[in-house]
Write a protein that holds these residues in place. Structure first.
Motif, mmCIF file in Angstrom:
data_model
loop_
_atom_site.group_PDB
_atom_site.id
_atom_site.type_symbol
_atom_site.label_atom_id
_atom_site.label_comp_id
_atom_site.label_asym_id
_atom_site.label_seq_id
_atom_site.Cartn_x
_atom_site.Cartn_y
_atom_site.Cartn_z
ATOM 1 N N UNK A 1 0.868 -1.173 0.000
ATOM 2 C CA UNK A 1 0.000 0.000 0.000
ATOM 3 C C UNK A 1 0.909 1.228 0.000
ATOM 4 N N UNK A 2 0.939 1.951 -1.098
ATOM 5 C CA UNK A 2 1.855 3.090 -1.251
ATOM 6 C C UNK A 2 1.460 4.274 -0.375
ATOM 7 N N UNK A 3 0.230 4.316 0.091
ATOM 8 C CA UNK A 3 -0.228 5.442 0.917
ATOM 9 C C UNK A 3 0.175 5.249 2.383
ATOM 10 N N UNK A 4 0.161 3.982 2.839
ATOM 11 C CA UNK A 4 0.497 3.723 4.239
ATOM 12 C C UNK A 4 1.912 3.176 4.403
ATOM 13 N N UNK A 5 2.474 2.653 3.321
ATOM 14 C CA UNK A 5 3.789 2.032 3.393
ATOM 15 C C UNK A 5 3.756 0.609 3.906
ATOM 16 N N UNK A 6 2.562 0.119 4.228
ATOM 17 C CA UNK A 6 2.416 -1.233 4.748
ATOM 18 C C UNK A 6 2.217 -2.242 3.623
ATOM 19 N N UNK A 7 2.600 -3.479 3.894
ATOM 20 C CA UNK A 7 2.397 -4.551 2.918
ATOM 21 C C UNK A 7 1.312 -5.497 3.420
ATOM 22 N N UNK A 8 0.694 -6.183 2.497
ATOM 23 C CA UNK A 8 -0.346 -7.150 2.845
ATOM 24 C C UNK A 8 -0.214 -8.372 1.950
#
Length: 366
Positions: free
Chosen positions: A289-296
């Protein structure tokens, strides 16, 4: 017990590659585009996913059918949608789960699904991975290879094929509790049932419309927002859906798309799609997720994708998610509007639940 698995079956690929194994499911012949799914579980959800219409599935996990089937609870639509199934070890009439409603073999026979087992699925997947997806034919009744080639030649290419009309609901129907606080209109391009369950659990009452429903009729219901579903086929062959979605996007109400819905929203924004060399099908695809920097970790099933180069040229659109394996576009949003979409499946049936926040995000906009 019948003698299905003692009967020889053949798998012939479009490039002439031939595999010999044993029959499963119905004795017969079936052709479609061959592709592979790397998920270790959830075979029934895969077989009933409308997005697989027109395709022959290679299950890469070694054992298929070993836990039987559950009617309704593990079905993603009203019928089996695949054209055929390929696996290594097949549990025909035997299964370990005490709560199962029956065997996969009986389920396939009733649905008329032709398949092949006792083949080296690692070799098949390795071949497809290198050569790319292609059409194939499975037969447990034709042994003449030249005759099989002739039958396979009749199978249309997935590229340029419109298939949502084949799986979309014929008549509009309602899903969820009528007393819910939110009304959501669903454009059914081949929608999975678990998507509707996720919306219903978030206090949404839905009216599910046929893919070809005029936009005026969709709007007339007075929904708080619109959902564009997943489905099979080539988005480039779906101008009718693109025109509908373009009209919905021009309004002020929230719009959310998943998988094919994501591709249709992209085309409505002037972004091209393309057929992938292999596609993404499995339960463990990493997305950032480029907005949060988190991966899923995500569940995926698609053979077409949105062009990243084209998306970057369109100023009104922002790419929000990328695939960490190949940097393909996994999500985007329309700037200044409550419109967004993802290429993967946040409802994940089967698969991890990392991405279910997307349903919360969308319902929060309604």
């Amino acid at each position: 017990m019948d003698n299905t698995q003692t009967k020889t079956a053949f798998l012939l690929l479009e490039d002439g590659t031939l595999f010999k194994g044993k029959a499963l499911g119905k004795i017969g012949t079936s052709a479609g585009e061959i592709c592979f799914n790397t998920g270790m579980t959830g075979y029934q959800e895969i077989y009933t996913d409308p997005s697989y219409y027109g395709q022959v599935i290679v299950n890469t996990t070694s054992h298929i059918g070993n836990y039987g089937i559950k009617l309704e609870e593990e079905e993603e639509s009203s019928s089996v949608k695949i054209k055929g199934m390929v696996c290594n070890a097949y549990a025909d009439h035997y299964y370990s789960r005490k709560t199962a409603d029956g065997s996969l073999q009986d389920y396939f026979e009733k649905a008329g699904i032709v398949g092949i087992c006792d083949v080296d699925t690692r070799q098949i997947v390795r071949h497809i991975r290198n050569a790319g997806v292609m059409n194939c034919i499975i037969s447990s009744e034709i042994e003449d290879i030249e005759e099989l080639k002739a039958e396979l030649a009749k199978c249309p290419s997935m590229e340029g094929l419109e298939l949502s009309s084949k799986v979309s609901t014929k008549d509009a129907y309602f899903f969820g509790e009528e007393s819910a606080s939110k009304k959501l209109a669903v454009l059914d391009l081949g929608c999975k049932t678990n998507i509707l369950r996720n919306f219903s659990s978030r206090d949404c009452y839905m009216k599910v419309f046929n893919a070809h429903t005029p936009v005026s009729e969709i709007k007339e219901w007075g929904a708080d927002g619109y959902f564009i579903s997943n489905g099979p086929g080539d988005p480039a062959a779906m101008d009718y859906a693109v025109d509908t979605v373009k009209d919905l996007i021009e309004g002020e109400k929230p719009v959310f798309g998943i998988c094919l819905g994501h591709q249709i929203i992209a085309r409505a924004c002037g972004i091209d799609t393309y057929k992938m060399h292999n596609g993404h099908r499995g339960l463990n695809h990493p997305v950032k997720n480029l907005k949060t920097g988190k991966s899923e970790i995500t569940s995926q099933n698609h053979g077409f994708a949105v062009s990243a180069d084209e998306a970057k040229k369109v100023n009104s659109v922002e790419i929000t998610h990328i695939n960490l394996n190949d940097n393909t576009v996994e999500g985007m949003e329309v700037k200044g509007k409550p419109v967004f979409s993802v290429q993967y499946h946040p409802e994940a049936a089967p698969g991890p639940h990392d991405s279910r926040y997307l349903f919360d995000d969308f319902v929060g906009k309604l």
